[in-house]
Scaffold this motif. Structure first.
Motif, PDB file in Angstrom:
ATOM      1  N   LYS A 426       0.803  -1.217   0.000  1.00 54.48           N
ATOM      2  CA  LYS A 426       0.000   0.000   0.000  1.00 54.48           C
ATOM      3  C   LYS A 426       0.842   1.276   0.000  1.00 54.48           C
ATOM      4  CE  LYS A 426      -4.226  -1.882   2.011  1.00 54.48           C
ATOM      5  NZ  LYS A 426      -5.275  -1.760   3.037  1.00 54.48           N
ATOM      6  N   GLY A 427       2.013   1.207  -0.597  1.00 55.88           N
ATOM      7  CA  GLY A 427       2.837   2.402  -0.701  1.00 55.88           C
ATOM      8  C   GLY A 427       3.352   2.923   0.622  1.00 55.88           C
ATOM      9  N   ARG A 428       3.273   2.104   1.680  1.00 48.96           N
ATOM     10  CA  ARG A 428       3.684   2.565   3.012  1.00 48.96           C
ATOM     11  C   ARG A 428       4.741   1.684   3.642  1.00 48.96           C
ATOM     12  NH1 ARG A 428      -0.919   2.877   7.061  1.00 48.96           N
ATOM     13  NH2 ARG A 428       0.829   3.644   8.278  1.00 48.96           N
ATOM     14  N   LEU A 429       4.561   0.366   3.500  1.00 44.85           N
ATOM     15  CA  LEU A 429       5.400  -0.574   4.232  1.00 44.85           C
ATOM     16  C   LEU A 429       6.249  -1.391   3.272  1.00 44.85           C
ATOM     17  CD1 LEU A 429       2.701  -1.890   6.734  1.00 44.85           C
ATOM     18  CD2 LEU A 429       4.305  -0.005   7.081  1.00 44.85           C
ATOM     19  N   ILE A 430       7.488  -1.639   3.676  1.00 46.19           N
ATOM     20  CA  ILE A 430       8.392  -2.515   2.941  1.00 46.19           C
ATOM     21  C   ILE A 430       8.440  -3.843   3.685  1.00 46.19           C
ATOM     22  CG2 ILE A 430      10.763  -2.865   2.178  1.00 46.19           C
ATOM     23  CD1 ILE A 430      11.054   0.170   2.041  1.00 46.19           C
ATOM     24  N   MET A 431       8.142  -4.921   2.988  1.00 46.34           N
ATOM     25  CA  MET A 431       8.112  -6.246   3.603  1.00 46.34           C
ATOM     26  C   MET A 431       9.195  -7.096   2.953  1.00 46.34           C
ATOM     27  SD  MET A 431       3.966  -6.677   3.683  1.00 46.34           S
ATOM     28  CE  MET A 431       3.939  -7.752   5.093  1.00 46.34           C
ATOM     29  N   THR A 432      10.014  -7.712   3.796  1.00 48.76           N
ATOM     30  CA  THR A 432      11.114  -8.529   3.281  1.00 48.76           C
ATOM     31  C   THR A 432      11.343  -9.707   4.210  1.00 48.76           C
ATOM     32  OG1 THR A 432      13.406  -8.473   2.538  1.00 48.76           O
ATOM     33  CG2 THR A 432      12.886  -7.212   4.500  1.00 48.76           C
ATOM     34  N   ALA A 433      11.774 -10.825   3.652  1.00 56.40           N
ATOM     35  CA  ALA A 433      12.024 -12.025   4.435  1.00 56.40           C
ATOM     36  C   ALA A 433      13.405 -11.946   5.084  1.00 56.40           C
ATOM     37  CB  ALA A 433      11.929 -13.265   3.541  1.00 56.40           C
ATOM     38  N   VAL A 434      13.454 -12.291   6.372  1.00 61.34           N
ATOM     39  CA  VAL A 434      14.719 -12.364   7.105  1.00 61.34           C
ATOM     40  C   VAL A 434      14.792 -13.716   7.805  1.00 61.34           C
ATOM     41  CG1 VAL A 434      14.954  -9.881   7.432  1.00 61.34           C
ATOM     42  CG2 VAL A 434      13.669 -11.206   9.088  1.00 61.34           C
ATOM     43  N   LYS A 435      15.875 -13.971   8.495  1.00 66.62           N
ATOM     44  CA  LYS A 435      16.112 -15.281   9.104  1.00 66.62           C
ATOM     45  C   LYS A 435      15.016 -15.660  10.093  1.00 66.62           C
ATOM     46  CE  LYS A 435      19.650 -17.841  11.649  1.00 66.62           C
ATOM     47  NZ  LYS A 435      21.008 -17.775  12.246  1.00 66.62           N
ATOM     48  N   SER A 436      14.552 -14.706  10.865  1.00 62.58           N
ATOM     49  CA  SER A 436      13.592 -15.016  11.923  1.00 62.58           C
ATOM     50  C   SER A 436      12.146 -14.906  11.493  1.00 62.58           C
ATOM     51  CB  SER A 436      13.827 -14.086  13.122  1.00 62.58           C
ATOM     52  OG  SER A 436      13.719 -12.738  12.721  1.00 62.58           O
ATOM     53  N   GLY A 437      11.871 -14.449  10.282  1.00 64.27           N
ATOM     54  CA  GLY A 437      10.482 -14.337   9.851  1.00 64.27           C
ATOM     55  C   GLY A 437      10.300 -13.291   8.766  1.00 64.27           C
ATOM     56  N   LEU A 438       9.290 -12.470   8.945  1.00 62.15           N
ATOM     57  CA  LEU A 438       8.967 -11.424   7.966  1.00 62.15           C
ATOM     58  C   LEU A 438       9.176 -10.060   8.614  1.00 62.15           C
ATOM     59  CD1 LEU A 438       7.780 -10.742   5.148  1.00 62.15           C
ATOM     60  CD2 LEU A 438       5.521 -10.663   6.237  1.00 62.15           C
ATOM     61  N   MET A 439      10.037  -9.236   8.023  1.00 59.66           N
ATOM     62  CA  MET A 439      10.327  -7.910   8.559  1.00 59.66           C
ATOM     63  C   MET A 439       9.462  -6.875   7.852  1.00 59.66           C
ATOM     64  SD  MET A 439      13.979  -5.933   8.965  1.00 59.66           S
ATOM     65  CE  MET A 439      14.395  -6.066   7.232  1.00 59.66           C
ATOM     66  N   ILE A 440       8.810  -6.015   8.635  1.00 60.36           N
ATOM     67  CA  ILE A 440       7.928  -4.963   8.118  1.00 60.36           C
ATOM     68  C   ILE A 440       8.534  -3.620   8.501  1.00 60.36           C
ATOM     69  CG2 ILE A 440       5.581  -4.061   8.083  1.00 60.36           C
ATOM     70  CD1 ILE A 440       4.672  -6.801   9.156  1.00 60.36           C
ATOM     71  N   ILE A 441       8.799  -2.777   7.499  1.00 60.98           N
ATOM     72  CA  ILE A 441       9.466  -1.491   7.732  1.00 60.98           C
ATOM     73  C   ILE A 441       8.573  -0.366   7.228  1.00 60.98           C
ATOM     74  CG2 ILE A 441      11.503  -0.089   7.206  1.00 60.98           C
ATOM     75  CD1 ILE A 441      13.068  -2.640   6.740  1.00 60.98           C
ATOM     76  N   ASP A 442       8.399   0.662   8.033  1.00 63.83           N
ATOM     77  CA  ASP A 442       7.697   1.877   7.609  1.00 63.83           C
ATOM     78  C   ASP A 442       8.684   2.709   6.782  1.00 63.83           C
ATOM     79  OD1 ASP A 442       6.866   4.741   7.724  1.00 63.83           O
ATOM     80  OD2 ASP A 442       5.203   3.936   8.887  1.00 63.83           O
ATOM     81  N   GLN A 443       8.389   2.879   5.488  1.00 65.76           N
ATOM     82  CA  GLN A 443       9.359   3.513   4.591  1.00 65.76           C
ATOM     83  C   GLN A 443       9.619   4.969   4.949  1.00 65.76           C
ATOM     84  OE1 GLN A 443       7.357   2.883   0.804  1.00 65.76           O
ATOM     85  NE2 GLN A 443       6.719   5.028   0.701  1.00 65.76           N
ATOM     86  N   HIS A 444       8.589   5.710   5.364  1.00 67.67           N
ATOM     87  CA  HIS A 444       8.789   7.116   5.708  1.00 67.67           C
ATOM     88  C   HIS A 444       9.667   7.253   6.949  1.00 67.67           C
ATOM     89  CE1 HIS A 444       7.920  11.374   6.396  1.00 67.67           C
ATOM     90  NE2 HIS A 444       7.624  11.050   7.650  1.00 67.67           N
TER      91      HIS A 444
END
Length: 605
Positions: A426-444
């Motif tokens: 939704k143009g807000r969050l960056i989601m990427t796979a990491v060793k422990s699971g799924l990382m969610i980052i607020d881009q702003h």
């Protein structure tokens, strides 16, 4: 056992009262100027030295006082404003308690020189810390002159906790603005350390607002006017395009008295809910005239908290008045062409010219409810009620899941096995796979943290480059903003701004930091000034951090901006090079981890 309760001496009682009434130099300015207005002054001059620490002088051309009144005015609860308790509910003056002069005299060295118009000689009274020093006749002009020196000289703890001169001067200017905005028919001047900060001639209300806050505001003001049996409301409210997140000018006045009223502020902003971005506010200058018996101003010593008898009804009146003003501004004028004497132009379709309208072809036998439907559609149709039945178990699972989402404390472990591809939600969050699971980052927020640390480092090592602008841009400030601007000019230069002081409340932006070309420099500076206002006079590193955060907020990737995978990868890598990847400089979380175990539990793996 002997009695232990005793009456406090007047000097001690006055100092206790002064703790409520006189909190800082701006309180002295407010009380003395309001007394001058109650005295019918048409011209008031305010002069401060060292932001009021050393000296405060208020000179007016009001009615003055007799020798007896001049001496009696410094006694507690001695006032000319009220006589009986009932007068508290019919107030027509700014002051009424009779505490201001006694409180000032209790914590400072005061000299009063005053003369009435019908007397040849005036009176000079000197009081130090509530102790009467002298009284003698003097030759002086009509009116009063109060000189307050060495504020809190006998209360060292209170003097020690005063803020810096820049901050205290800002508070004086704020108190001065609140008074001049409601008295446009009176001339005012304000001097600091012998330099004129403001000079205002008597004028109309709109002109007074422009004189205080700059000519640019004139084009953004919409008139508001409504009169009912409960109250009369007049003044101005800003257009939607004048909305700002910080530093917006919002003023309420009731019967000539400044007030704070968050409930009424909500009424003003309600008509703008769909017109301005969320989190931004418009300026307003609104004046209430109500029956004095319908309000109570005797709630707090500062008299800025006022209680209304008909609060809800006035809320509705205020909201409707603002909505009407905005509606008139949004009206589209009708176009009336003058066709007299002009050739007649036939409209399309008349006479022999023009094309034919397209034919509409429809199948009259088509029925959307007939025909064969697949079993999946029939199944969904038969069980449509299940779509609206809440799944209680699912709700609790989701709640438990998100309760366990938490920020990490080990950035190196998380980034170790980061996937090379990312997904933007939704143009807000960056989601990427990491060793422990799924990382969610607020881009702003991530970009805000990256830029903040870069800007702080540049300011610390003076690495900013300045890009000159082709056409200098004029920025007009209020009195308070202009004072803050002059205080932070060295820091702005370190950030890459090149600004020329044109005097008064105007500045010219000659250059901006490299990389900020094309951005609204005026809006950026207004935001920096609003953030830096409370930090002026603090350690330089603290001020630099506030200014860097404000600049980073203006430059960070906005919510909703679409990013490519390479851009997201670059942002994530830059974030994990920062000293703190978990929170923004103002404490908001940047990322969260959805544990692999939770994902498996959701999918039943």
């Amino acid at each position: 056992m002997s009695d232990i309760i005793q009456l406090l001496p007047d000097s001690v009682a006055n100092q206790i009262a002064a703790g409520e009434v006189i909190q800082r130099p701006s309180s002295v300015v407010k009380e003395l100027v309001e007394n001058a207005l109650d005295a019918g002054a048409h011209e008031i001059d305010v002069m401060v030295v060292d932001a009021g620490r050393t000296s405060i002088m208020v000179v007016d051309d009001g009615c003055g006082m007799s020798a007896t009144d001049a001496r009696l005015s410094f006694e507690r609860h001695a006032t000319s404003k009220i006589r009986v308790a009932g007068d508290l509910f019919d107030l027509h003056t700014m002051g009424f308690r009779g505490e201001a002069l006694a409180s000032i005299a209790a914590v400072a060295q005061v000299e009063l020189t005053t003369r009435r118009e019908d007397e040849e000689l005036g009176t000079a009274v000197t009081i130090h810390g509530s102790k009467f020093v002298s009284q003698e006749p003097v030759s002086c002009p009509k009116g009063s002159r109060f000189k307050v020196e060495n504020l809190f000289f006998n209360v060292p703890a209170r003097r020690k906790f005063l803020k810096s001169n820049a901050t205290e001067l800002n508070n004086i200017i704020a108190a001065y603005e609140r008074i001049v905005l409601v008295n446009p028919d009176v001339s005012f001047s304000l001097h600091s350390n012998g330099t004129e900060v403001s000079g205002l001639r008597a004028s109309g209300l709109r002109q007074r607002i422009i004189d205080v806050f700059g000519r640019k505001l004139n084009q953004d003001l919409l008139p508001v006017s409504v009169e009912t049996s409960l109250c009369r409301i007049s003044g101005f409210v800003g257009k939607p395009e004048s909305a700002r997140k910080k530093g917006v000018h919002q003023f309420f006045f009731v019967n000539g008295r400044y007030m704070r009223h968050p409930y009424f502020a909500k009424a003003v902003m309600t008509p703008f809910e769909r017109l301005v971005p969320q989190g931004e506010q418009v300026p307003f200058f609104l004046y209430f005239d109500v029956n004095p018996s319908d309000i109570d101003v005797n709630i707090h010593p500062t008299k800025t908290e006022i209680k209304f008898d008909n609060e809800q009804a006035i809320w509705q009146i205020l909201s409707a008045a603002v909505k009407e003003a905005v509606g008139r501004f949004n009206d589209v004028p009708s176009i009336d062409f003058d066709v007299e004497g002009k050739p007649e132009i036939p409209s399309f379709g008349q006479g022999g010219g023009g094309g034919s309208a397209p034919a509409v072809i429809a199948n009259p036998k088509y029925n959307p409810f007939d025909g064969t439907r697949n079993k999946r559609a029939d199944s969904n149709a038969r069980h449509w009620e299940d779509l609206f039945t809440p799944n209680v178990e699912s709700q609790y699972q989701q709640r438990d899941l998100f309760d366990e989402i938490e920020a990490t404390d080990a950035p190196a472990d998380i980034i170790a096995e980061k996937a090379p591809t990312h997904y933007q939600y939704k143009g807000r969050l960056i989601m990427t796979a990491v060793k422990s699971g799924l990382m969610i980052i607020d881009q702003h927020r991530a970009h805000l943290r990256v830029l903040f640390e870069e800007y702080v480092d540049k300011m610390k090592h003076h690495k900013w480059n300045t890009q000159s602008v082709l056409f200098p841009e004029l920025i007009t400030c209020s009195l308070e903003e202009a004072n803050v601007m002059r205080q932070i000019m060295p820091e702005l230069a370190d950030m890459g701004f090149s600004i020329s002081d044109l005097g008064g409340d105007s500045f010219s932006i000659v250059g901006v930091p490299a990389g900020f070309e094309g951005m609204d420099a005026t809006a950026m500076l207004h935001g920096i000034i609003a953030d830096a206002r409370e930090k002026v006079g603090h350690p330089k590193d603290e001020l630099n951090n506030v200014m860097a955060l404000s600049l980073a907020n203006a430059a960070a990737i906005p919510q909703g901006q679409v990013l490519g995978n390479e851009e997201m990868e670059n942002l994530v890598n830059r974030l994990f090079c920062c000293s703190n990847v978990n929170t923004t400089p103002d404490g908001k979380p940047i990322l969260a981890i959805l544990k692999q175990g939770e994902i498996d539990r959701l999918l039943g793996l």
